[in-house]
Scaffold this active site. Structure first.
Site, PDB file in Angstrom:
ATOM      1  N   LYS A   7       0.607  -1.214   0.201  1.00 53.25           N
ATOM      2  CA  LYS A   7       0.083   0.212  -0.086  1.00 53.25           C
ATOM      3  C   LYS A   7       0.953   1.241   0.104  1.00 53.25           C
ATOM      4  CE  LYS A   7      -4.463   0.724   0.283  1.00 53.25           C
ATOM      5  NZ  LYS A   7      -5.431  -0.341  -0.090  1.00 53.25           N
TER       6      LYS A   7
HETATM    7  N1  GLU Z   1      -6.930  -0.332  -3.537  1.00 53.87           N
HETATM    8  C1  GLU Z   1      -7.885  -1.276  -3.930  1.00 53.87           C
HETATM    9  C2  GLU Z   1      -7.938  -2.121  -2.684  1.00 53.87           C
HETATM   10  O1  GLU Z   1      -7.822  -1.799  -1.348  1.00 53.87           O
HETATM   11  C3  GLU Z   1      -7.198  -2.080  -4.937  1.00 53.87           C
HETATM   12  C4  GLU Z   1      -5.839  -2.608  -4.776  1.00 53.87           C
HETATM   13  C5  GLU Z   1      -5.337  -2.886  -6.329  1.00 53.87           C
HETATM   14  O2  GLU Z   1      -6.070  -3.157  -7.309  1.00 53.87           O
HETATM   15  O3  GLU Z   1      -4.180  -3.279  -6.288  1.00 53.87           O
HETATM   16  O4  GLU Z   1      -8.093  -3.524  -2.622  1.00 53.87           O
END
Ligand code: GLU
Length: 424
Positions: free
Chosen positions: A114
């Site tokens: 993240k």
């Molecule tokens: N931000 C989204 C999540 O929390 C998508 C993450 C992604 O597609 O890598 O799942």
């Protein structure tokens, strides 16, 4: 108003406290060995960067940014980037950890990551956002890449921002590298069906649960907290399935209409006027009231720690589908379980986004575009399989769905760690 990031109650747990407690409870249940638990309790790699940006008035502002890779055991790290004033390193670690479990639950070959920048993007011009995104990308380019760590959209980031990430990373290397990021516009290598994939996956899990408990979705009432990409598309899709969306909210407050809101018109209002509160055909309510509304289904699709021990006793929904990451604290989980509310946990309910990100990455590597129908079919197959596994385990062992999802995820990640062994 309780949209307050990872702070939750003044003395309540942080997102990282919550993530660790959830992991430890599942680890206890399966008797996870101590060394694996120790390894998974910490992120594999954290990067903290300063992001200097030339503002429109000529001055330079310096923003704090983070990228965290929690685990690489099952594949490259994967996870979104958020722009929010309350981003902290601990929050990003928690969110990266949740990505590890999420990718494992839907069985895609990724670890969890993240990123975030501490910023309120509403206070920046579009040019400032572009320059900040590009400089942040350059700063984290030492650890991201199509085989290393693949960012994606999250809170307050979108396909345009993914384009700038892709372009910056590509410019620095001298050729196009579309697979470095997912959630791009379709015209430059994005996948059909990615934009609403998180909501579609969430709605699949709601439909799966409804059929298991013999609940008709036709006429069922719904409340949605957060009307960004996830919340708005979930509301629109649930409405298409015959549900009545009676309350929704965003950072500025909530709206309510017992006869039902027109979900797509509310989304149009947000596009035109900036918030759901400007939707004419509804009464105003607070964000807090949306969570405790007398509805059948509640979709918290905003931020962490929204339902805690203080408001959980007043939640009336029979089903909660976690569109957001970490919207419930463990204390809230216990209270809701005792009240007979079934929670579809974030690592399952919102896994549709990263699942279609995986499809986008695969298409990028192969320089091959899938049809919308292919994406939808494959997403449904994977979400249904994950739901079946989680629901089945919960039924067999008499647990809630979060515990079952964690056990399945933890077992898969732990297995990868065991098979790979400890380097050196
Ligand atoms: N931000 C989204 C999540 O929390 C998508 C993450 C992604 O597609 O890598 O799942």
């Amino acid at each position: 108003m309780i949209l307050n990031g990872d702070r939750g109650d003044a003395n309540g747990p942080t997102a990282l406290d919550v993530a660790l407690q959830q992991m430890n409870e599942a680890a206890d249940l399966i008797g996870l060995d101590e060394s694996t638990r120790k390894m998974l309790s910490k992120p594999k790699r954290t990067l903290s960067v300063s992001v200097p940006v030339r503002m429109d008035d000529g001055t330079v502002e310096v923003f704090d940014g983070y990228r965290v890779q929690h685990s690489l055991a099952r594949g490259p790290a994967k996870g979104g980037i958020r722009f929010h004033p309350e981003v902290t390193m601990d929050e990003v670690i928690a969110l990266a950890m949740w990505m590890t479990w999420k990718c494992a639950v839907v069985d895609i070959p990724y670890g969890g990551a993240k990123g975030g920048i501490v910023v309120d993007p509403r206070k920046l011009s579009i040019g400032e956002i572009e320059r900040m995104t590009r400089r942040f990308t350059s700063e984290i380019s030492i650890i991201i890449g199509p085989d290393e760590d693949i960012p994606a959209p999250d809170v307050n980031t979108n396909p345009q921002i993914m384009s700038w990430i892709m372009d910056t990373y590509s410019m620095e290397r001298g050729y196009s590298i579309p697979a470095v990021v997912t959630g791009k516009p379709v015209e430059i290598g994005g996948s059909k069906g990615r934009a609403d994939a998180t909501s579609r996956g969430c709605v699949f899990t709601i439909a799966d649960l409804a059929s298991r408990i013999d609940m008709q979705l036709e006429g069922t009432t719904v409340a949605v907290q957060g009307y960004g990409n996830v919340g708005s598309n979930a509301a629109i899709m649930l409405e298409e399935m015959g549900c009545k969306v009676v309350a929704v909210s965003d950072v500025e407050g909530g709206i309510y209409n017992s006869r039902g809101l027109a979900a797509r018109s509310v989304a149009d209002t947000v596009d035109e006027a900036g918030s759901v509160v400007h939707y004419p055909d509804a009464e105003r309510c607070t964000n807090a009231e949306v969570l405790t509304m007398d509805v059948d289904i509640l979709v918290p699709a905003a931020l962490e720690n929204q339902i805690t021990s203080s408001n959980a006793p007043y939640v009336q929904a029979k089903i909660i589908a976690e569109g957001a990451n970490g919207p419930l604290t463990p204390e809230a989980d216990v209270i809701l379980r005792d009240r007979g509310c079934i929670v579809i946990p974030d690592i399952l309910a919102n896994a549709g986004g990263v699942t279609v990100s995986y499809f986008e990455w695969v298409q990028g590597i192969q320089s091959l575009a899938w049809t919308a129908e292919q994406v939808r079919r494959e997403l449904k197959r994977r979400m249904d399989a994950a739901f079946d596994a989680v629901y089945g385990w919960a039924q067999e062992e008499g647990t809630d769905l979060r515990t079952a999802a964690y056990v399945i995820a933890l077992q898969r990640v732990a297995r990868a760690i065991t098979l790979r062994g400890l380097y050196p």
